[in-house]
Each structure stands twice: as structure tokens, then as C-alpha cells.
Design an enzyme around this catalytic site. Structure first.
Site, PDB file in Angstrom:
ATOM      1  N   ASP A   7     -44.910  47.764  27.614  1.00 13.36           N
ATOM      2  CA  ASP A   7     -45.271  47.216  28.797  1.00 13.36           C
ATOM      3  C   ASP A   7     -46.701  47.232  28.861  1.00 13.36           C
ATOM      4  OD1 ASP A   7     -44.785  46.251  31.388  1.00 13.36           O
ATOM      5  OD2 ASP A   7     -44.492  48.391  32.302  1.00 13.36           O
ATOM      6  N   GLY A  40     -49.736  39.724  35.055  1.00 12.55           N
ATOM      7  CA  GLY A  40     -49.185  38.566  35.948  1.00 12.55           C
ATOM      8  C   GLY A  40     -50.228  37.397  36.027  1.00 12.55           C
ATOM      9  N   CYS A  70     -40.872  44.860  30.360  1.00 14.01           N
ATOM     10  CA  CYS A  70     -41.827  44.131  31.300  1.00 14.01           C
ATOM     11  C   CYS A  70     -41.336  42.784  31.507  1.00 14.01           C
ATOM     12  CB  CYS A  70     -43.275  44.162  30.567  1.00 14.01           C
ATOM     13  SG  CYS A  70     -44.484  43.258  31.511  1.00 14.01           S
ATOM     14  N   CYS A 177     -39.560  43.350  39.002  1.00 14.43           N
ATOM     15  CA  CYS A 177     -40.530  44.088  38.258  1.00 14.43           C
ATOM     16  C   CYS A 177     -40.216  45.357  37.630  1.00 14.43           C
ATOM     17  CB  CYS A 177     -41.839  43.979  38.896  1.00 14.43           C
ATOM     18  SG  CYS A 177     -43.443  44.601  38.236  1.00 14.43           S
ATOM     19  N   THR A 178     -40.222  45.913  36.407  1.00 15.16           N
ATOM     20  CA  THR A 178     -39.845  47.099  36.215  1.00 15.16           C
ATOM     21  C   THR A 178     -40.354  48.229  36.548  1.00 15.16           C
ATOM     22  OG1 THR A 178     -41.534  46.842  34.307  1.00 15.16           O
ATOM     23  CG2 THR A 178     -39.196  46.266  33.705  1.00 15.16           C
TER      24      THR A 178
END
Length: 261
Positions: A7, A40, A70, A177-178
Site C-alpha cells: 500500500d 490519489g 490499496c 479506501c483501505t
């Protein structure tokens, strides 16, 4: 057995903890690059390059599977990751749990980063799996960054702002979103209306952990004796589990189970 997770930052903790619960005997490799956050707003090309670097660092430890924990990396880099690493290394992506959330119809909200909210990718998932549900996309500016740094006040502000944009009659919230899964209980408390239907939260951690085991032909064994280690990598270099990780139950679970190296 060795499972790697990647991630941009500590969003991988939820999936790592899910793997640990299913197979406490599995060795974990956590690979991230928090110095490059946030991913992002970057171009797809930049995200792919960053994701490949983080994945290669994990792959160097010869895991049996790699979880892309992710959403952003899964959207933009999964084809490139699979092209380079598979079939030798199974790569498991993360997709927002829109399908199970929408299965019951009614009002559904998707909490996601501003970059993902309204994106063709997310709109495509809603079109494919939204069914008869009334789906509202809720941007959560600042929430992932606040979670990454353990910024309690920032988390409270971001959660409250997103809750204010969430329909009052919402039946289910997709955690898109994780990072958000780390504060699922706080999100539930902020969104659940006293006079509303019981709220269901839908994350991806459990599903991707189970899929990783399936891909390598391993069965869950939650009662197995913990016997393996935890390797933490940041930008490809050995590191300690970030201090902010220990503010979350998932981080404490990983830190307490076995020694970190």
C-alpha cells in the site's frame, strides 16, 4: 507460508490483520512508501511506477502471494503488477465491496477519497453492481491522511464532514479506501441514526485475505500456533512498524503477535 501486502501507507493494516486472524502461522511482509503519499492525486503512470517499486520490494522477499491492499493502486496498477509478477507470484487486488452492499437495495453510500469519488472506475462498479440500490458517492477529503498520521482531531473532522454528506436513511456504507477500515467503528457511530435502520459497513480486508489463501491453495487455520515473523519495508528498506499503526487495533494485533524485524 508467507503473504506480502503493499500500500502507499498503513492502509494495509486491516488486510494484514485479517490474514493474521485466518492464518496466525503465516509470515507477513508489509511493503509501503509513505513518503510518496498521497497516491490519489497522482497520474495513473506515476501510481503505476510507485506501485511497481513497492511490489518489487515485497517480491524480493519471495512471498507466496501479494495483496494489493490499496484501492488506488488496484485501479491503476493491477494490470502492470500482474503482467510483471504473475504467474510466479499471485497478485490479489482490492475492489470496493459495492456488490454485497447493494444486494439488499435501499440507500447505500460509498465513502472514498476525492480522487476516486465520481471516477469512471467507481461509476463503472456502481453501474455493474449497484442493482436497484440508491447509491450516493461520498468524498472524504483528508481522512486517509489523518489516519496515516494518527491525527485524532483530523480523523474526527473528516468523519463528521463525510457523515454530514451521507443520506439519513442509508442502510449500508462501503468503505472505499483501505485506510477507512481502521476506524470502522467510529464511522458507524457517526452515521448510524437513532431512528434509522441498522447500519451495515462493507470493507474489503476479509475478502482479500480469504482470496489470497485460495490463490495459494491454503485453508484458514485460525487456531494455528503463531510461529512466523513480520517484515516491514518502507521504500524498499527495512523499517519498524510505524508508530501511528499502533493507534489502531489492527496495528497492535500485528505488533503483539510476533517480533518485528
Amino acid at each position: 507460508m508467507k503473504i506480502a501486502l503493499m500500500d502507499s501507507g498503513i492502509g494495509l493494516l486491516a488486510a494484514a490483520a485479517a490474514v493474521r486472524r485466518l492464518r496466525p502461522d503465516a509470515e507477513l511482509v508489509l511493503s509501503s512508501d509513505p513518503g510518496s503519499m498521497p497516491w490519489g492525486p497522482r497520474t495513473p503512470e506515476d501510481i503505476t511506477a510507485l506501485a511497481l517499486d513497492v511490489a518489487r520490494a515485497a517480491a524480493a522477499h519471495r512471498p507466496d502471494a501479494l495483496i494489493v491492499a490499496c484501492n488506488t493502486a488496484s485501479v491503476h496498477a493491477l494490470p502492470a503488477l500482474r503482467a510483471e509478477l504473475e504467474p510466479a507470484l499471485p497478485v490479489i487486488g482490492t475492489v470496493p465491496a459495492i456488490k454485497p452492499a447493494a444486494a439488499g437495495g435501499g440507500s447505500v453510500a460509498i465513502w472514498a477519497t476525492p480522487a476516486t469519488t465520481g471516477s469512471p472506475y467507481q461509476r463503472g462498479l456502481i453501474g455493474d453492481f449497484g442493482g436497484t440500490a440508491e447509491v450516493t458517492e461520498v468524498p472524504c477529503p483528508g481522512l486517509a491522511d489523518a489516519l496515516e498520521h494518527g491525527d485524532e482531531a483530523g480523523i474526527d473532522r473528516a468523519v463528521a464532514a463525510a457523515a454530514a454528506l451521507t443520506p439519513r436513511d442509508v442502510r449500508a456504507v462501503v468503505l472505499g479506501c483501505t485506510h477507512y477500515e481502521l476506524v470502522a467503528a467510529r464511522i458507524r457511530d457517526a452515521v448510524q441514526r437513532p431512528d434509522g435502520p441498522p447500519l451495515a459497513l462493507h470493507g474489503s480486508a476479509g475478502a482479500v485475505a480469504a482470496q489470497a489463501l485460495r490463490r495459494i491453495g491454503a485453508d484458514p487455520a485460525p487456531g494455528a500456533e503463531p510461529s512466523a515473523g513480520l517484515t516491514v519495508l518502507q521504500a524498499g528498506r527495512p523499517a519498524a512498524l510505524p508508530g501511528a499503526a499502533l493507534t489502531y487495533a489492527e496495528g497492535r494485533l500485528l505488533a503483539a503477535a510476533v517480533p518485528t524485524r
